[in-house]
Design a protein around this motif. Structure first.
Motif, mmCIF file in Angstrom:
data_model
loop_
_atom_site.group_PDB
_atom_site.id
_atom_site.type_symbol
_atom_site.label_atom_id
_atom_site.label_comp_id
_atom_site.label_asym_id
_atom_site.label_seq_id
_atom_site.Cartn_x
_atom_site.Cartn_y
_atom_site.Cartn_z
ATOM 1 N N HIS A 43 0.731 -1.073 0.103
ATOM 2 C CA HIS A 43 -0.061 0.126 -0.123
ATOM 3 C C HIS A 43 0.780 1.242 -0.093
ATOM 4 O O HIS A 43 1.830 1.412 0.739
ATOM 5 C CB HIS A 43 -0.933 0.014 1.083
ATOM 6 N N TRP A 44 0.486 2.382 -0.714
ATOM 7 C CA TRP A 44 1.067 3.706 -0.486
ATOM 8 C C TRP A 44 -0.110 4.530 0.103
ATOM 9 O O TRP A 44 -1.209 4.588 -0.564
ATOM 10 C CB TRP A 44 1.512 4.233 -1.926
ATOM 11 N N LEU A 45 0.265 5.301 0.950
ATOM 12 C CA LEU A 45 -0.690 6.010 1.771
ATOM 13 C C LEU A 45 0.001 7.435 1.689
ATOM 14 O O LEU A 45 1.241 7.692 1.862
ATOM 15 C CB LEU A 45 -0.574 5.543 3.256
ATOM 16 N N GLN A 46 -0.965 8.264 1.971
ATOM 17 C CA GLN A 46 -0.743 9.797 2.335
ATOM 18 C C GLN A 46 -1.026 10.198 3.426
ATOM 19 O O GLN A 46 -2.274 10.025 3.815
ATOM 20 C CB GLN A 46 -1.214 10.483 0.862
ATOM 21 N N GLN A 47 -0.288 10.879 4.329
ATOM 22 C CA GLN A 47 -0.752 11.306 5.653
ATOM 23 C C GLN A 47 -0.320 13.063 5.528
ATOM 24 O O GLN A 47 0.742 13.338 5.251
ATOM 25 C CB GLN A 47 -0.093 10.860 6.604
ATOM 26 N N HIS A 48 -1.387 13.819 5.640
ATOM 27 C CA HIS A 48 -1.227 15.247 5.931
ATOM 28 C C HIS A 48 -1.004 15.634 7.286
ATOM 29 O O HIS A 48 -1.470 14.836 8.393
ATOM 30 C CB HIS A 48 -2.577 16.060 5.238
ATOM 31 N N PRO A 49 -0.474 16.663 7.673
ATOM 32 C CA PRO A 49 -0.529 17.079 9.163
ATOM 33 C C PRO A 49 -2.010 17.341 9.678
ATOM 34 O O PRO A 49 -2.832 17.380 9.050
ATOM 35 C CB PRO A 49 -0.139 18.708 8.819
ATOM 36 N N GLY A 50 -1.858 16.902 11.023
ATOM 37 C CA GLY A 50 -3.179 16.551 11.583
ATOM 38 C C GLY A 50 -3.595 15.153 11.650
ATOM 39 O O GLY A 50 -4.584 14.627 12.432
ATOM 40 N N GLY A 51 -2.783 14.350 10.740
ATOM 41 C CA GLY A 51 -2.908 12.728 11.079
ATOM 42 C C GLY A 51 -3.739 12.151 10.002
ATOM 43 O O GLY A 51 -3.637 10.730 10.053
ATOM 44 N N GLY A 52 -4.699 12.780 9.362
ATOM 45 C CA GLY A 52 -5.456 11.820 8.223
ATOM 46 C C GLY A 52 -4.665 11.130 7.351
ATOM 47 O O GLY A 52 -3.923 11.505 6.710
ATOM 48 N N ILE A 53 -5.059 9.957 7.028
ATOM 49 C CA ILE A 53 -4.476 8.927 6.147
ATOM 50 C C ILE A 53 -5.166 8.720 5.093
ATOM 51 O O ILE A 53 -6.518 8.185 5.379
ATOM 52 C CB ILE A 53 -3.855 7.784 6.876
ATOM 53 N N ILE A 103 5.262 11.031 -8.537
ATOM 54 C CA ILE A 103 4.436 12.254 -8.521
ATOM 55 C C ILE A 103 4.871 12.897 -9.871
ATOM 56 O O ILE A 103 6.177 13.541 -9.881
ATOM 57 C CB ILE A 103 4.460 13.146 -7.535
ATOM 58 N N THR A 104 4.187 13.121 -11.076
ATOM 59 C CA THR A 104 4.587 14.108 -11.940
ATOM 60 C C THR A 104 4.192 15.460 -11.695
ATOM 61 O O THR A 104 2.987 15.669 -11.193
ATOM 62 C CB THR A 104 4.172 13.421 -13.247
ATOM 63 N N ALA A 105 4.717 16.355 -12.354
ATOM 64 C CA ALA A 105 4.314 17.873 -12.305
ATOM 65 C C ALA A 105 3.839 18.185 -10.911
ATOM 66 O O ALA A 105 2.612 18.418 -10.667
ATOM 67 C CB ALA A 105 3.245 18.054 -13.215
ATOM 68 N N SER A 106 4.623 18.049 -9.856
ATOM 69 C CA SER A 106 4.500 18.061 -8.510
ATOM 70 C C SER A 106 3.842 19.497 -8.146
ATOM 71 O O SER A 106 3.990 20.676 -8.609
ATOM 72 C CB SER A 106 5.573 18.115 -7.685
ATOM 73 N N HIS A 107 2.820 19.686 -7.155
ATOM 74 C CA HIS A 107 2.363 20.941 -6.736
ATOM 75 C C HIS A 107 2.502 21.030 -5.273
ATOM 76 O O HIS A 107 2.551 20.055 -4.500
ATOM 77 C CB HIS A 107 0.841 20.730 -7.060
ATOM 78 N N PRO A 108 2.444 22.115 -4.758
ATOM 79 C CA PRO A 108 2.568 22.495 -3.266
ATOM 80 C C PRO A 108 1.522 21.739 -2.425
ATOM 81 O O PRO A 108 1.775 21.167 -1.263
ATOM 82 C CB PRO A 108 2.408 23.969 -2.869
ATOM 83 N N ARG A 109 0.376 21.235 -3.077
ATOM 84 C CA ARG A 109 -0.649 20.563 -2.371
ATOM 85 C C ARG A 109 -0.317 18.955 -2.108
ATOM 86 O O ARG A 109 -0.936 18.238 -1.563
ATOM 87 C CB ARG A 109 -1.989 20.492 -3.002
ATOM 88 N N ASP A 110 0.765 18.605 -3.127
ATOM 89 C CA ASP A 110 1.135 17.331 -2.801
ATOM 90 C C ASP A 110 2.106 17.047 -1.335
ATOM 91 O O ASP A 110 2.627 15.943 -1.158
ATOM 92 C CB ASP A 110 2.111 16.935 -3.948
ATOM 93 N N SER A 111 2.376 18.401 -0.944
ATOM 94 C CA SER A 111 3.216 18.019 0.352
ATOM 95 C C SER A 111 2.561 17.334 1.358
ATOM 96 O O SER A 111 1.324 17.723 1.850
ATOM 97 C CB SER A 111 3.466 19.658 0.849
ATOM 98 N N ALA A 112 3.403 16.339 1.716
ATOM 99 C CA ALA A 112 2.698 15.366 2.793
ATOM 100 C C ALA A 112 3.572 14.337 3.313
ATOM 101 O O ALA A 112 4.768 14.507 2.612
ATOM 102 C CB ALA A 112 1.242 14.627 2.244
ATOM 103 N N VAL A 113 3.476 13.720 4.019
ATOM 104 C CA VAL A 113 4.193 12.202 4.539
ATOM 105 C C VAL A 113 3.569 11.287 3.444
ATOM 106 O O VAL A 113 2.260 10.714 3.733
ATOM 107 C CB VAL A 113 4.078 11.915 5.899
ATOM 108 N N TYR A 114 4.444 10.500 2.901
ATOM 109 C CA TYR A 114 4.093 9.335 2.026
ATOM 110 C C TYR A 114 4.535 8.045 2.728
ATOM 111 O O TYR A 114 5.839 7.944 2.922
ATOM 112 C CB TYR A 114 4.523 9.396 0.598
#
Lengths: 112, 113
Positions: A33-43, A74-85
């Motif tokens: 699995h690949w997961l994305q976790q944003h600040p605040g904890g949501g995965i 991630i192609t054409a990365s964007h600031p909204r991609d900022s997270a923990v993967y």
């Protein structure tokens, strides 16, 4: 040695750059699995794969079972991609199908 | 479908107190997982249920920890006699069957003072 290793631990990129995050594992798996976790904890689950390659929008995940390695691109990365993967594997050890082993995550920061 | 929900979002408690967290999975999901995550680390597996049966428990789950899923729907995780080392984010996830996508709740952040 951790059973799931991710690299790099931290990654800073400029907006628009192509990004690769790597995951290596040392156990037999039934799925990865690949997961994305944003600040605040949501995965959020991005991909689940057991072979080959999957694509969703600007995200691509590949896995090589023989080499026990997976990559998230991630192609054409964007600031909204900022997270923990986070990479996580479903193991075949101990007859368990519910035991996910997680990597420590890769913290991505995309600068505008 | 409102996704996986966890309650409370935050819990501050004094050492030695008991705490209980609740997880409501996606309604048709058979599998429910509990994980613990400390700062800068990936989640660690605690336990999982298939329907109401608790199929595996991690060595991390000491005898102060107990989890239940009495009717195969929501689950509770209780920590007795909390210790400062229990401070962490407790995450719940659910899925249909094994090797299917996981859906995570937003977690319960526990602080033990």
């Amino acid at each position: 040695k951790n059973e799931v290793e991710q690299s790099p631990q931290n990654l800073t990129a400029q907006e628009g750059e192509f990004i690769t995050i790597n995951c290596s594992y040392s156990v037999g798996i039934s799925a990865l699995h690949w997961l994305q976790q944003h600040p605040g904890g949501g995965i959020v689950s991005l991909f689940m794969l057991s072979s080959g390659k999957k694509k969703h929008g600007r995200l691509i995940a590949t896995i090589n079972i023989q080499e026990k390695h997976s990559s998230l691109h991630i192609t054409a990365s964007h600031p909204r991609d900022s997270a923990v993967y986070i990479c996580a594997v479903e193991t075949q050890i101990r007859g368990s199908q519910g035991n996910l082993i997680f990597g420590k995550g890769t913290k991505l920061s995309v600068k505008p | 479908d409102t996704g996986v929900s966890q309650d409370p979002r935050h819990k501050i408690t004094k050492r030695g107190q008991n705490v209980t967290f609740r997880c409501d999975p996606i309604s048709e999901h058979n599998r429910l997982y509990w994980y613990r995550q400390t700062l800068g680390q990936g989640p660690e597996f605690l336990t999982y249920f298939q329907n109401e049966a608790q199929l595996e428990k991690s060595r991390l789950l000491s005898d102060r920890f107990s989890a239940e899923r009495p009717k195969g729907s929501f689950s509770t995780l209780e920590i007795q006699r909390t210790e400062q080392g229990d401070s962490a984010m407790y995450l719940c996830a659910s899925s249909l069957v094994n090797a299917s996508p996981l859906h995570f709740g937003n977690g319960t952040r526990l602080t033990v003072t």
